[in-house]
Design an enzyme around this catalytic site. Structure first.
Site, short mmCIF file in Angstrom:
data_model
loop_
_atom_site.label_atom_id
_atom_site.label_comp_id
_atom_site.label_asym_id
_atom_site.label_seq_id
_atom_site.Cartn_x
_atom_site.Cartn_y
_atom_site.Cartn_z
N GLU A 87 -3.34 -4.90 -2.43
CA GLU A 87 -3.68 -6.14 -3.74
C GLU A 87 -3.99 -5.57 -4.98
O GLU A 87 -3.88 -6.12 -5.80
CB GLU A 87 -5.83 -5.95 -3.15
N CYS A 146 -4.44 0.90 -2.22
CA CYS A 146 -4.27 -0.21 -1.61
C CYS A 146 -2.36 -1.86 -2.30
O CYS A 146 -2.38 -1.31 -3.87
CB CYS A 146 -5.36 -1.17 -1.18
N ASN A 169 0.78 -1.57 0.12
CA ASN A 169 0.00 -0.17 -0.39
C ASN A 169 0.86 1.17 0.62
O ASN A 169 2.21 1.04 0.55
CB ASN A 169 -1.20 0.19 1.47
N ILE A 170 0.21 2.51 -0.95
CA ILE A 170 0.92 3.87 -1.25
C ILE A 170 -0.21 4.24 0.23
O ILE A 170 -0.51 5.59 -1.25
CB ILE A 170 1.73 3.79 -2.55
N GLU A 171 0.44 4.75 0.41
CA GLU A 171 -0.41 6.65 1.10
C GLU A 171 -0.67 7.47 0.09
O GLU A 171 0.87 7.92 0.10
CB GLU A 171 -0.57 6.24 2.95
N CYS A 184 -10.87 -2.82 -3.29
CA CYS A 184 -10.02 -3.76 -4.04
C CYS A 184 -10.48 -5.37 -4.23
O CYS A 184 -10.61 -5.75 -5.63
CB CYS A 184 -9.14 -4.81 -2.63
N CYS A 240 -10.62 -4.86 1.27
CA CYS A 240 -11.52 -3.80 1.65
C CYS A 240 -12.42 -3.44 -0.17
O CYS A 240 -12.01 -4.26 -0.97
CB CYS A 240 -10.88 -1.73 1.27
#
Length: 131
Positions: free
Chosen positions: A55, A53, A42-44, A88, A85
């Site tokens: 996935e 996310c 995941n990359i915010e 995803c 989520c």
């Protein structure tokens, strides 16, 4: 496919996660119908909505490399069991084979296996647009 190997790949991907805001790291490993493996984290983003996310990162890596269907996805999070989520789940629906398995693992190498229908019942997918 060796599930423990895939879980370890997801753990490795999780360590690359960029999560300065939540510190909630997630890793994923995807197996395609061609038996190729792609991992992602995941990359915010400070604006939150551009975040992605693990996935989806793994799935989009596979698709961008010319794959068309995934048959297995493994997800590991920071805490106990981390489930995909809703967004995803919808992306998995778009690119999953009917027999796709979704495996969620905890930090003790224990895991649970689900079908997409179990996690996304009464889903809407490409087949609904072809009627």
């Amino acid at each position: 496919m060796n599930i423990e190997k895939l879980i370890k790949l997801a753990y490795t991907a999780r360590e690359k996660a960029y999560t300065p805001y939540s510190n909630f790291k997630v890793g994923a490993a995807v197996v395609t119908e061609n038996n190729n493996i792609y991992s992602g984290c995941n990359i915010e983003n400070a604006a939150y909505s551009p975040s992605i996310c693990a996935e989806r990162t793994a799935i989009f890596k596979a698709i961008s490399e010319g794959e068309s269907k995934i048959k297995l996805i493994v997800i590991v999070g920071t805490n106990d069991f981390t489930y995909p989520c809703g967004v995803c789940r919808q992306v998995i629906k778009e690119f999953a084979k009917d027999t796709c398995k979704i495996i969620v693992a905890n930090n003790k190498m224990e895991y649970k296996t689900f079908t997409l229908d179990e996690l996304l019942p009464y889903s809407f997918g490409p087949e609904d647009l072809r009627r």
